[in-house]
Design a protein around this motif. Structure first.
Motif, PDB file in Angstrom:
ATOM      1  N   GLY A   1       0.803  -1.220   0.000  1.00 41.53           N
ATOM      2  CA  GLY A   1       0.000   0.000   0.000  1.00 41.53           C
ATOM      3  C   GLY A   1       0.835   1.268   0.000  1.00 41.53           C
ATOM      4  O   GLY A   1       0.353   2.331   0.390  1.00 41.53           O
ATOM      5  N   GLY A   2       2.090   1.162  -0.432  1.00 41.61           N
ATOM      6  CA  GLY A   2       2.963   2.337  -0.486  1.00 41.61           C
ATOM      7  C   GLY A   2       3.716   2.617   0.793  1.00 41.61           C
ATOM      8  O   GLY A   2       4.352   3.660   0.921  1.00 41.61           O
TER       9      GLY A   2
ATOM     10  N   GLU B   1       1.203 -10.599  -1.892  1.00 46.00           N
ATOM     11  CA  GLU B   1       1.056  -9.733  -3.062  1.00 46.00           C
ATOM     12  C   GLU B   1       1.892 -10.261  -4.229  1.00 46.00           C
ATOM     13  O   GLU B   1       1.440 -10.272  -5.380  1.00 46.00           O
ATOM     14  N   TYR B   2       3.099 -10.708  -3.920  1.00 40.83           N
ATOM     15  CA  TYR B   2       3.976 -11.232  -4.974  1.00 40.83           C
ATOM     16  C   TYR B   2       3.460 -12.567  -5.512  1.00 40.83           C
ATOM     17  O   TYR B   2       3.611 -12.851  -6.707  1.00 40.83           O
ATOM     18  N   VAL B   3       2.871 -13.378  -4.629  1.00 39.98           N
ATOM     19  CA  VAL B   3       2.278 -14.644  -5.074  1.00 39.98           C
ATOM     20  C   VAL B   3       1.176 -14.373  -6.087  1.00 39.98           C
ATOM     21  O   VAL B   3       1.116 -14.994  -7.159  1.00 39.98           O
ATOM     22  N   SER B   4       0.284 -13.448  -5.760  1.00 39.00           N
ATOM     23  CA  SER B   4      -0.824 -13.140  -6.675  1.00 39.00           C
ATOM     24  C   SER B   4      -0.307 -12.497  -7.960  1.00 39.00           C
ATOM     25  O   SER B   4      -0.888 -12.673  -9.038  1.00 39.00           O
ATOM     26  N   MET B   5       0.819 -11.798  -7.856  1.00 44.03           N
ATOM     27  CA  MET B   5       1.379 -11.124  -9.024  1.00 44.03           C
ATOM     28  C   MET B   5       2.011 -12.117 -10.005  1.00 44.03           C
ATOM     29  O   MET B   5       1.860 -12.003 -11.219  1.00 44.03           O
ATOM     30  N   TYR B   6       2.715 -13.116  -9.461  1.00 44.17           N
ATOM     31  CA  TYR B   6       3.487 -14.021 -10.315  1.00 44.17           C
ATOM     32  C   TYR B   6       2.845 -15.395 -10.511  1.00 44.17           C
ATOM     33  O   TYR B   6       3.366 -16.207 -11.245  1.00 44.17           O
TER      34      TYR B   6
END
Length: 481
Positions: free
Chosen positions: A92-93, A319-324
């Motif tokens: 979230g920044g 977040e990285y799991v959902s991204m990759y």
């Protein structure tokens, strides 16, 4: 930001840091651009976004490292809002705004040096006086020889650089027994520090030695620095706390002022330095668990901060799991769609008894979920490097283990690319000073940017190292005995 001495203009340098496909840390000057007045935070944010847009990387920005200029807070708030419209920032920044660690250390040190301003002046003037002519230098060398000192040089500092002043003081301290005798021989020499002055210098130099080493470590541009951040902050906190307990009121008062600055910038949990430390295989959660109770008091605050770090790590990994994992999920959807279409083609929508039995068996015999890469990484023991730990490369470790931690390694690459100091970018200004000299003050801004950026990219392309050239540096005075 940098103001040219030969043009009525201020320039901004934007440097991109990233890990390439070979797991090498890369740094490139992306823009060297003039920022017109009034140079408010929003103006700087617009200039940065224009640069990102021109490179087509506005959706790839992880964080922005800046110094502590007052306009940078409003600048990064505006830039963060703009970038968030087109893509989601990690956590979230929360890791978006990175304050330059070297600038924070500088603010603390200036508090300390400000309290011995008169002593620094006397030491500086002493070195100037001794080096004024050969006869004065010869008289000083004679006293050095009588005292049988092995030291053979003095340093005249660059007053605008605190680490240069630290070097001048620490070396002059080795000659403290010489200055009183030298004063007896030179009737016009009136700058000799007193014994009490030298005691203050000695105590401050012990303190500044830690700050000097920390600044040197975190200011590197050839290796990742984010994972080294937490241990250095812990060491600084340790020496400040020890100084607060010192028997000398002068040191206690100075340390209290430094602690105010420390609490202002590092009093709250710094998520970047914690996560980066965990992603160093030599540290993992051990360093966070050890350092946090010493940095954050009382203990329950440290425990809360440790929990925040673990929670942030898991959220970021998810977040990285959902991204990759998108491609894999996409393949599953294709498979399911083909199965459904084949069932439809057979004209049978009724579930058979065998299918029902098999679904029950699958539920009963379901394989327990595998551990995530993050859990497996944290449960594995820390990596103990052979020999000198200074030669260890976190990037090399992640490169060698990227097949084992396919997703976590991508997260580590993004975190380890973050510079925690802007010193590497500020070195571009020395090049700017050479490009915009008195003979080329009429160069337009496009030509200046071409020369600065082009030189940087060509040096990287052909593997040429820029010779370090500091515009302001120490002056060494060699004592010939």
């Amino acid at each position: 930001m940098w103001k040219s001495a030969h043009q009525v203009a201020e320039y901004m340098v934007i440097t991109g840091h990233f890990i390439d496909s070979g797991w090498n840390l890369q740094k490139r000057v992306l823009s060297f651009v003039k920022v017109p007045a009034p140079r408010r935070g929003i103006d700087v944010a617009d200039a940065i976004f224009k640069c990102l847009k021109s490179w087509g990387i506005e959706n790839k920005v992880f964080s922005v490292s800046v110094d502590n200029a007052s306009y940078n807070d409003s600048c990064l708030r505006a830039l963060k809002d703009t970038l968030s419209l087109s893509s989601s920032l990690p956590l979230g920044g929360d890791l978006f705004h990175v304050r330059c660690c070297a600038h924070i250390l500088n603010l603390m040190v200036q508090d300390g040096l400000g309290r011995i301003r008169d002593i620094i002046h006397n030491v500086r003037e002493s070195v100037k006086y001794i080096n004024y002519n050969d006869s004065r230098l010869k008289a000083f060398c004679d006293v050095v020889e009588q005292k049988r000192l092995k030291e053979r040089k003095l340093i005249l500092d660059c007053p605008t650089r605190w680490n240069s002043t630290y070097r001048m003081l620490s070396i002059a301290l080795k000659f403290k027994v010489v200055f009183p005798d030298y004063k007896e021989r030179e009737p016009h020499y009136n700058y000799a520090p007193s014994e009490e002055d030298w005691n203050k210098v000695e105590k401050i130099c012990k303190l500044l030695e830690v700050f000097n080493l920390a600044t040197h470590i975190i200011s590197g541009s050839e290796y990742p620095t984010a994972n080294l951040y937490l241990p250095e902050v812990w060491r600084v906190k340790q020496v400040i706390d020890n100084a607060i307990e010192d028997g000398d009121f002068f040191i206690r008062e100075m340390a209290a002022s430094m602690k105010e600055k420390f609490d202002k910038y590092w009093g709250e949990c710094n998520m970047l330095m914690a996560i980066a430390s965990v992603l160093d295989p030599r540290c993992k959660l051990y360093v966070v668990n050890y350092c946090f109770p010493l940095i954050y008091k009382p203990d329950y605050v440290a425990s809360e901060n440790i929990d925040k770090v673990v929670s942030a790590l898991r959220s970021m990994y998810d977040e990285y799991v959902s991204m990759y994992k998108g491609d894999t999920m996409g393949n599953n959807k294709v498979d399911n769609a083909s199965n459904n279409s084949s069932a439809d083609a057979s004209g049978s929508s009724i579930v058979t008894g065998f299918d029902q039995i098999m679904s029950i068996v699958r539920e009963k015999q379901a394989v327990p979920p595998m551990k995530s890469e993050l859990e497996a990484y944290l449960e594995d023991g820390v990596y103990i490097p052979d020999g000198n730990s200074n030669s260890f490369s976190a990037l090399e470790w992640w490169k060698n283990n990227s097949m084992k931690y396919k997703i976590l390694s991508k997260m580590a690459a993004d975190i380890l690319a973050i510079p925690i100091s802007t010193i590497a970018s500020e070195s571009t200004f020395s090049a700017g000073g050479r490009v915009i000299d008195e003979y080329r003050s009429k160069l337009n801004e496009e030509s200046i940017e071409v020369l600065i950026c082009g030189g940087d990219w060509l040096r990287n392309k052909y593997g040429l190292r820029k010779k370090p050239k500091v515009l302001e540096q120490d002056e060494e005075i060699i004592l010939k005995i």
